[in-house]
Design an enzyme around this catalytic site. Structure first.
Site, short mmCIF file in Angstrom:
data_model
loop_
_atom_site.label_atom_id
_atom_site.label_comp_id
_atom_site.label_asym_id
_atom_site.label_seq_id
_atom_site.Cartn_x
_atom_site.Cartn_y
_atom_site.Cartn_z
N GLY A 146 67.27 7.71 33.45
CA GLY A 146 67.49 8.00 32.03
C GLY A 146 66.30 8.70 31.40
O GLY A 146 66.44 9.65 30.63
N GLU B 90 64.84 -5.17 37.16
CA GLU B 90 66.27 -5.27 37.34
C GLU B 90 66.58 -5.24 38.83
O GLU B 90 66.24 -4.29 39.53
CB GLU B 90 66.97 -4.09 36.65
CG GLU B 90 68.48 -4.19 36.68
CD GLU B 90 69.16 -3.04 35.94
OE1 GLU B 90 68.68 -1.90 36.02
OE2 GLU B 90 70.18 -3.29 35.27
N CYS C 163 74.82 -3.82 34.58
CA CYS C 163 73.60 -3.54 33.81
C CYS C 163 73.34 -4.62 32.78
O CYS C 163 72.21 -4.90 32.43
CB CYS C 163 73.69 -2.17 33.16
SG CYS C 163 75.27 -1.87 32.37
N GLY D 75 73.23 4.66 33.83
CA GLY D 75 72.55 4.47 35.11
C GLY D 75 71.21 3.80 34.88
O GLY D 75 71.03 3.09 33.88
N SER D 76 70.28 4.05 35.77
CA SER D 76 69.00 3.35 35.70
C SER D 76 68.12 3.90 34.59
O SER D 76 68.23 5.06 34.19
CB SER D 76 68.26 3.47 37.04
OG SER D 76 67.80 4.79 37.20
N THR D 77 67.23 3.05 34.10
CA THR D 77 66.27 3.48 33.07
C THR D 77 65.37 4.58 33.62
O THR D 77 65.04 5.53 32.91
CB THR D 77 65.45 2.27 32.59
OG1 THR D 77 66.33 1.39 31.88
CG2 THR D 77 64.32 2.68 31.67
N GLU D 78 65.01 4.46 34.89
CA GLU D 78 64.15 5.47 35.51
C GLU D 78 64.77 6.87 35.42
O GLU D 78 64.14 7.83 34.97
CB GLU D 78 63.94 5.06 36.98
CG GLU D 78 62.98 5.92 37.75
CD GLU D 78 63.03 5.59 39.25
OE1 GLU D 78 63.75 4.65 39.64
OE2 GLU D 78 62.35 6.29 40.01
N LYS E 272 80.17 13.96 36.56
CA LYS E 272 79.78 13.74 37.94
C LYS E 272 79.90 12.25 38.28
O LYS E 272 79.17 11.43 37.74
CB LYS E 272 78.33 14.18 38.21
CG LYS E 272 77.99 14.11 39.70
CD LYS E 272 76.53 14.17 40.00
CE LYS E 272 75.84 12.84 39.95
NZ LYS E 272 76.24 11.89 41.01
N GLU F 136 72.94 4.93 28.51
CA GLU F 136 73.21 3.51 28.68
C GLU F 136 72.54 3.11 29.98
O GLU F 136 72.99 3.49 31.05
CB GLU F 136 74.73 3.28 28.69
CG GLU F 136 75.12 1.86 28.34
CD GLU F 136 75.22 0.99 29.56
OE1 GLU F 136 74.17 0.42 29.95
OE2 GLU F 136 76.30 0.87 30.12
#
Lengths: 292, 490
Positions: free
Chosen positions: B252, B400, B303, B247-250, B195, B269
């Protein structure tokens, strides 16, 4: 327990192993251990959440020192563990036969294999970096190399079988790279792991590198999963509920959560592999320009 | 700063105006709408969304929104291809397909670069010279692994692919992130459902057209378009064997929870808050270039950006002064202009986020400096910004921002630099600037991050593994280590 004539044997008090010492559980709780005939063997510590947290502090404090040792030195210490266990082979064979329901042959096989596996992993400390690390041929004027470093503090839910060999086979590949651990032991003969703690304590292994908690695995799962200062978890032989609990709790700190099915026969060659080192190393890539 | 009068500054470009140097875009071709790409064909969609050019706010094309049914079709197609032609193909033949893809990217490089810039807002100089060449190189590099995997996994008799990979990628390097995901997956013999990000799906659709030309067997690579819901459906699909997310840690963490309790393998990542550490014995002018590359490359939508500058206290004033001078020569504006250094912010939403966090930095009492330049009237732009007087507890030193915003802090000893650099839940990348090799490599070894750039920053190569420590994720992309999570081994 075997006894000769009318001499009264001495019971041993098993405690926890933490920070290179043998404290009782802070909770004061105990679990009664019986042999396969239902005979009393020992009262062992029923570790609590607070014990887990104390063990994490010890493991964290030991991390820099242990990971800062040379790989060669870590190998020597692992080899020393094997030497110590070799010297106590008879004790462990007796424990397995008298307390854990092993027949003589199986007990000898497990103890011998545990010694040999310690030697095998001792040899990996200064080799896995060459096997799994790399220098990388980048298309620019840079020197570029990748090295594995230890993840940090790892909690291991050790196997429910093979009280000596299962412990050795799962803890050793985690610590040999420089990680420190909290090993949770919940099996029919957890006193074997505590006996093994005495081997560790005589092997020049710095305190806090391996901490051992006996108790009830299900009780500590959620606390280990959610503890922000635990970097990784190895769960051996988990059921589906345990997988889900650890996965959910661990996600909040992006924990490395690794599941291992385990083995019926831990003496099998399949129960040792350098690939068991990899779930708890982090690859660091370094770049530096090359020029005049 | 002391009171010694500064010499009169003369800036490159002061005495004349830059002429425009536009990259033409009339030759690029794309359709008005793209649904999804499943089983080798473009398929229609019921729901749609628009993707806009952030430099002009004009709509480029509309893209489908994949629901459960569409995702399921894509996963089924990938499964059939895995169990069919792709799985049974000789590894050496698989390698040739992947080489072919790399070569064809190169043939169409300029079109891809222009489209990447139009859809995402990054300067053409970067999409042309960095993104697209790296995309081609990535396929070329991994192609060669396809029939050499037994050498990548010493001691493993017959390494096997994991199966169907569900991959979700971000908008900052759209085609490059696609390459990082797809190339190693295919080399190992897996099939893919990917995606693309909802603000930058265009080059993935052009890539799908390329796959048709390349004759890649149907279903080996499938694309489903959409936003977070589509991604969530994909990563939670029971027939996906491995999930890879950038993408974002959130997000993830949400994905890690989604796959909890399943057999799905996962690599992540995630975000970063990288430190660029400058010691007083560094080559300062080179360090300034590295600092600028570290934070203003791709508008700071990186990132691994060096978004925290840690300067040894003794050279703080000199570094900040030189940095401000260098920043004043940055050209912000039309991403399709070949002179542009800093292009458009990727979306209105991202611009809002950057603006908000910069406001927080000001409210917290940090000193702000922004370059003085005109910005285009339409489109989403943000002036390169630095904050001085920042301490580790400030939000702009912790969160970030993912924009062209640098937080400057100081340190006195190498240990203090390491402690400050590690004082974050993230651990993706850091830079170190020093002419003393022993110190540089000592510090490099003590930093908790997956990439350390010594006397350089933001270098990437397909042979070089990339990925995070701590909450920046796990797993590596690039090099031999990038194969580990796409194969079964024990």
């Amino acid at each position: 327990m075997a006894s000769t004539s009318d001499r009264l044997s001495v019971y041993k008090t098993y405690k926890l192993y933490m920070d290179g010492g043998f404290p009782r559980t802070e909770s004061g709780r105990h679990l009664k251990i019986q042999d396969d005939q239902g005979q009393f063997v020992a009262n062992i510590c029923h570790a609590s959440r607070k014990d887990l947290r104390d063990a994490v502090v010890a493991a964290r404090e030991a991390l820099d020192g242990w990971s800062g040792r040379t790989a060669f030195n870590r190998g020597q210490i692992l080899h020393r563990m094997a030497e110590m266990l070799e010297g106590r082979r008879a004790d462990f064979i007796d424990m397995l036969t008298e307390q854990a329901g092993y027949d003589e042959n199986d007990a000898v096989a497990e103890v011998n294999c545990a010694v040999d596996r310690l030697i095998w992993y001792a040899g990996w400390t200064d080799k896995f970096e060459q096997v799994f690390g790399s220098t990388n041929p980048v298309a620019s004027k840079h020197f570029n190399f990748t090295l594995p470093e230890p993840t940090g503090v790892v909690t291991i839910f050790t196997p429910r079988n093979a009280p000596l060999l299962g412990f050795v086979s799962t803890v050793l590949p985690v610590i040999l790279s420089g990680n420190t651990t909290i090993a949770v032991v919940d099996n029919p003969a957890p006193q074997v792991a505590m006996e093994f703690a005495e081997v560790l304590n005589n092997s020049d292994l710095p305190g806090g590198v391996i901490n051992i908690l006996t108790g009830v695995r299900e009780e500590l799962l959620v606390h280990a999963g959610g503890h922000k200062d635990i970097d990784g978890i190895l769960s051996v032989g988990p059921d589906s509920e345990e997988r889900e609990t650890l996965g959910l709790e661990g996600a909040d700190s992006v924990k490395r959560v690794e599941f291992l099915e385990g083995h019926d026969d831990w003496t099998s060659d399949e129960a040792q592999s350098p690939y068991r080192i990899l779930p708890f190393v982090e690859f660091k890539t370094n770049w530096h320009p090359v020029g005049r | 700063m002391n009171d010694i009068p500064k010499p009169r500054e003369q800036l490159f470009g002061d005495l004349w105006e830059y002429s425009t140097a536009p990259q033409g875009s009339e030759f690029v071709q794309y359709r008005d709408e793209y649904g999804h790409f499943i089983d080798g064909e473009f398929v229609d969609s019921e729901e749609w969304f628009d993707s806009t050019n952030p430099a002009t706010e004009e709509t480029l094309a509309r893209f489908g929104v994949a629901g459960e049914e569409t995702v399921d079709e894509a996963v089924s197609a990938a499964r059939r291809a895995f169990e069919g032609p792709w799985g049974s193909m000789a590894a050496s033949e698989r390698a040739k397909y992947i080489f072919r893809i790399g070569r064809m990217i190169k043939e169409k490089a300029r079109e891809f670069a222009v489209l990447e810039t139009m859809d995402g807002g990054k300067p053409i100089r970067e999409s042309r010279d960095v993104d697209i060449p790296l995309v081609a190189a990535h396929f070329f590099h991994y192609a060669g692994w396809a029939d050499k995997l037994e050498y990548a996994f010493p001691g493993v008799d017959d390494p096997e692919p994991v199966g169907v990979c569900g991959q979700v990628i971000p908008w900052n390097f759209p085609l490059l992130m696609l390459a990082w995901k797809v190339a190693p997956a295919l080399a190992c013999g897996n099939t893919v459902v990917l995606k693309p990000a909802e603000t930058t799906p265009l080059t993935a659709m052009k890539f799908a057209e390329l796959l048709q030309e390349a004759g890649l067997p149907d279903g080996v690579v499938n694309f489903v378009n959409g936003a977070g819901d589509t991604g969530s459906t994909l990563v939670g699909h029971p027939d996906v064997d491995k999930v890879a997310f950038t993408g974002s840690t959130e997000v993830g963490k949400i994905i890690q929870k989604t796959v909890a309790g399943t057999d799905t393998k996962l690599t992540l990542e995630l975000g970063g808050k990288g430190s660029n550490i400058v010691f007083e014995d560094a080559a300062i002018d080179q360090a300034i270039e590295g600092i600028v590359d570290g934070i203003f490359f791709n508008q700071g939508h990186v990132c691994c950006a060096g978004s925290r500058l840690l300067v040894e206290e003794s050279i703080h004033d000199e570094v900040v002064s030189k940095l401000r001078h260098r920043m004043s020569t940055l050209r912000v504006g039309d991403p399709l202009d070949k002179n542009t250094d800093v292009g458009a912010i990727n979306s209105e939403q991202q611009l809002d986020k950057i603006t908000r966090l910069v406001g927080v930095g000001q409210d917290e009492g940090c000193d702000i400096h922004q370059i003085d330049c005109d910005l285009p009237e339409t489109g989403y732009y943000f002036r390169p910004t630095i904050f001085t007087g920042v301490t580790p507890s400030h939000r702009i030193a912790q969160e970030e921002i993912f924009g062209p915003v640098l937080s400057v802090m100081t340190f006195r000893t190498p240990s203090e630099a390491v402690e400050k650099a590690n004082n974050t839940p993230y651990g993706l990348a850091c830079g170190i600037w020093s002419d003393k090799g022993s110190k540089l490599f000592d510090v490099a070894g003590r930093l908790d991050c997956g990439v350390v750039w010594g006397n350089t920053y933001n270098q990437f190569d397909p042979a070089s593994p990339f990925g995070g420590y701590k909450e920046s994720g796990f797993g590596r992309e690039g090099g031999r280590q990038g194969l580990l999570d796409y194969m079964k081994h024990s």
